[in-house]
Design an enzyme around this catalytic site. Sequence first.
Site, PDB file in Angstrom:
ATOM      1  N   LYS A 104       0.850  -1.210   0.080  1.00  0.00           N
ATOM      2  CA  LYS A 104       0.200   0.033   0.064  1.00  0.00           C
ATOM      3  C   LYS A 104       0.893   1.276   0.007  1.00  0.00           C
ATOM      4  O   LYS A 104       0.361   2.440   0.522  1.00  0.00           O
ATOM      5  CB  LYS A 104      -0.941  -0.067   1.050  1.00  0.00           C
ATOM      6  CG  LYS A 104      -1.893  -1.105   1.268  1.00  0.00           C
ATOM      7  CD  LYS A 104      -2.537  -1.800  -0.299  1.00  0.00           C
ATOM      8  CE  LYS A 104      -3.466  -0.349  -0.653  1.00  0.00           C
ATOM      9  NZ  LYS A 104      -4.215  -0.915  -1.914  1.00  0.00           N
ATOM     10  N   SER A 105       2.063   1.228  -0.712  1.00  0.00           N
ATOM     11  CA  SER A 105       2.673   2.457  -0.872  1.00  0.00           C
ATOM     12  C   SER A 105       3.044   2.963  -2.386  1.00  0.00           C
ATOM     13  O   SER A 105       3.837   3.502  -2.459  1.00  0.00           O
ATOM     14  CB  SER A 105       4.241   1.995  -0.441  1.00  0.00           C
ATOM     15  OG  SER A 105       4.396   1.555   0.993  1.00  0.00           O
TER      16      SER A 105
ATOM     17  N   THR B 271       2.464   0.634  -5.116  1.00  0.00           N
ATOM     18  CA  THR B 271       3.036  -0.310  -5.799  1.00  0.00           C
ATOM     19  C   THR B 271       2.447  -0.280  -7.133  1.00  0.00           C
ATOM     20  O   THR B 271       3.104  -0.432  -8.371  1.00  0.00           O
ATOM     21  CB  THR B 271       2.975  -1.679  -5.497  1.00  0.00           C
ATOM     22  OG1 THR B 271       2.979  -1.809  -3.808  1.00  0.00           O
ATOM     23  CG2 THR B 271       3.743  -2.810  -6.132  1.00  0.00           C
TER      24      THR B 271
ATOM     25  N   TRP C 173       0.648   1.835  -8.952  1.00  0.00           N
ATOM     26  CA  TRP C 173       1.052   3.064  -9.653  1.00  0.00           C
ATOM     27  C   TRP C 173       2.443   3.150 -10.385  1.00  0.00           C
ATOM     28  O   TRP C 173       2.651   3.407 -11.409  1.00  0.00           O
ATOM     29  CB  TRP C 173       0.831   4.207  -8.582  1.00  0.00           C
ATOM     30  CG  TRP C 173       1.021   5.390  -9.193  1.00  0.00           C
ATOM     31  CD1 TRP C 173       0.825   6.033 -10.624  1.00  0.00           C
ATOM     32  CD2 TRP C 173       1.499   6.843  -8.590  1.00  0.00           C
ATOM     33  NE1 TRP C 173       0.941   7.315 -10.689  1.00  0.00           N
ATOM     34  CE2 TRP C 173       1.356   7.794  -9.433  1.00  0.00           C
ATOM     35  CE3 TRP C 173       1.820   6.881  -7.362  1.00  0.00           C
ATOM     36  CZ2 TRP C 173       1.675   9.061  -9.235  1.00  0.00           C
ATOM     37  CZ3 TRP C 173       2.157   8.278  -7.042  1.00  0.00           C
ATOM     38  CH2 TRP C 173       2.170   9.329  -7.733  1.00  0.00           C
TER      39      TRP C 173
ATOM     40  N   HIS D  53       7.541  -7.175  -2.245  1.00  0.00           N
ATOM     41  CA  HIS D  53       7.216  -6.809  -1.004  1.00  0.00           C
ATOM     42  C   HIS D  53       8.321  -7.158  -0.114  1.00  0.00           C
ATOM     43  O   HIS D  53       8.421  -7.115   1.184  1.00  0.00           O
ATOM     44  CB  HIS D  53       5.820  -6.754  -0.282  1.00  0.00           C
ATOM     45  CG  HIS D  53       4.707  -6.144  -1.370  1.00  0.00           C
ATOM     46  ND1 HIS D  53       4.810  -4.779  -1.714  1.00  0.00           N
ATOM     47  CD2 HIS D  53       3.362  -6.591  -1.548  1.00  0.00           C
ATOM     48  CE1 HIS D  53       3.559  -4.490  -2.304  1.00  0.00           C
ATOM     49  NE2 HIS D  53       2.764  -5.673  -2.303  1.00  0.00           N
TER      50      HIS D  53
ATOM     51  N   SER E  84      -4.667   3.294   4.213  1.00  0.00           N
ATOM     52  CA  SER E  84      -4.885   2.559   2.878  1.00  0.00           C
ATOM     53  C   SER E  84      -4.827   1.158   3.047  1.00  0.00           C
ATOM     54  O   SER E  84      -6.037   0.553   2.716  1.00  0.00           O
ATOM     55  CB  SER E  84      -3.747   2.953   2.133  1.00  0.00           C
ATOM     56  OG  SER E  84      -4.243   2.275   0.841  1.00  0.00           O
TER      57      SER E  84
ATOM     58  N   MET F 195      -5.397   5.716 -14.562  1.00  0.00           N
ATOM     59  CA  MET F 195      -5.258   4.360 -14.257  1.00  0.00           C
ATOM     60  C   MET F 195      -6.561   3.510 -13.460  1.00  0.00           C
ATOM     61  O   MET F 195      -6.891   2.547 -13.863  1.00  0.00           O
ATOM     62  CB  MET F 195      -4.071   4.284 -13.114  1.00  0.00           C
ATOM     63  CG  MET F 195      -2.690   4.393 -13.799  1.00  0.00           C
ATOM     64  SD  MET F 195      -1.496   4.268 -12.207  1.00  0.00           S
ATOM     65  CE  MET F 195      -2.190   2.482 -12.061  1.00  0.00           C
TER      66      MET F 195
ATOM     67  N   GLY G 207      -5.584   7.170  -4.006  1.00  0.00           N
ATOM     68  CA  GLY G 207      -4.360   7.669  -4.389  1.00  0.00           C
ATOM     69  C   GLY G 207      -4.310   9.013  -4.063  1.00  0.00           C
ATOM     70  O   GLY G 207      -3.484   9.904  -4.878  1.00  0.00           O
TER      71      GLY G 207
END
Length: 297
Positions: free
Chosen positions: A50-51, A53, A55, A105, A135, A229, A258
């Site tokens: 949830k950092s 990825t 995107w 991850h 998130s 996206m 986002g």
Amino acid sequence: MYRIMEDLEANLLTFKGFTFAGLGINIDHLEKLDGLKIRDDDVFIVTYPKSGTVWFKQILSLIYFEEHRTRTANLEIIHRVSLLEYIIGKKDPGERPSPRLFSTHLPYYLVPRGLKDKKAKVVYLYRNPKDVMCSYFHFIKMFPLFEAGDTMEEFMKQFLEGKVPGSLWFDHIKGWYEHRSHFNIQFMTYEEMKKDLRSSVLKLCKFLGKDLSGEAVNDVVRQATFENMKDDPLANHENVLNFHPGLTRRSGRFLRKGTTGDWKNHMTVEQNERFDKIFQKQMKDFPLQFIWDINEI
């Protein structure tokens, strides 16, 4: 070698000290990753869950593949940038043609040892951990398989104890940074990308040695906006569940907001203060910059 965590009703699995979602993980595959032959032109995206990825996978694919930028190839992002620790489909990652793009991850000590030759490139993308946690809370609540708790308070306890897929956020980022000399690695922040995506794409291209035309960079930036996206079935990961028939979900989407700073809408003042104290204790003297507000960049 590994054990099922019996203290949580979350179908989690621990392998060599790192926690995974048990469904879809193949222990034999994890065991073999250490010996995966690394090619000089391989690229690895490393993130804590949830950092950003998905995107970043989209951005990387757009940089590398002209047919993605021009939309002349109908191939989902999950196949363009493979998740290293999971087997998606039947194709062995070692058989993929170059350039191979991976996301993972995994902690630094579980990635293939060939990465330490420092020829293949690694990009570590990190994000405000409060936004990561919030998130993650919304994401994991989509799946009945996981017992994430009904409140942010319950999930915050699990997150800060590392009892989630990805283990402890603090250990993940510190491990990669403290062992950065072993890898050809670039650190980037989610927030700097949100603030100025074009500059971030150019920074990434420079690290990767990719000389794109101004028009190509514009195409990357345009297609990598969150809004574009979210509506792109090849990029938004909405079909990823088809690869794990046993994984069902409640309502919700892989790509939710986002944004930056959403933690302010979900954490109480007391939770925020408690998180700050833990962060300061865990990350004291840690040199990487953390951006809590993109307006301050």
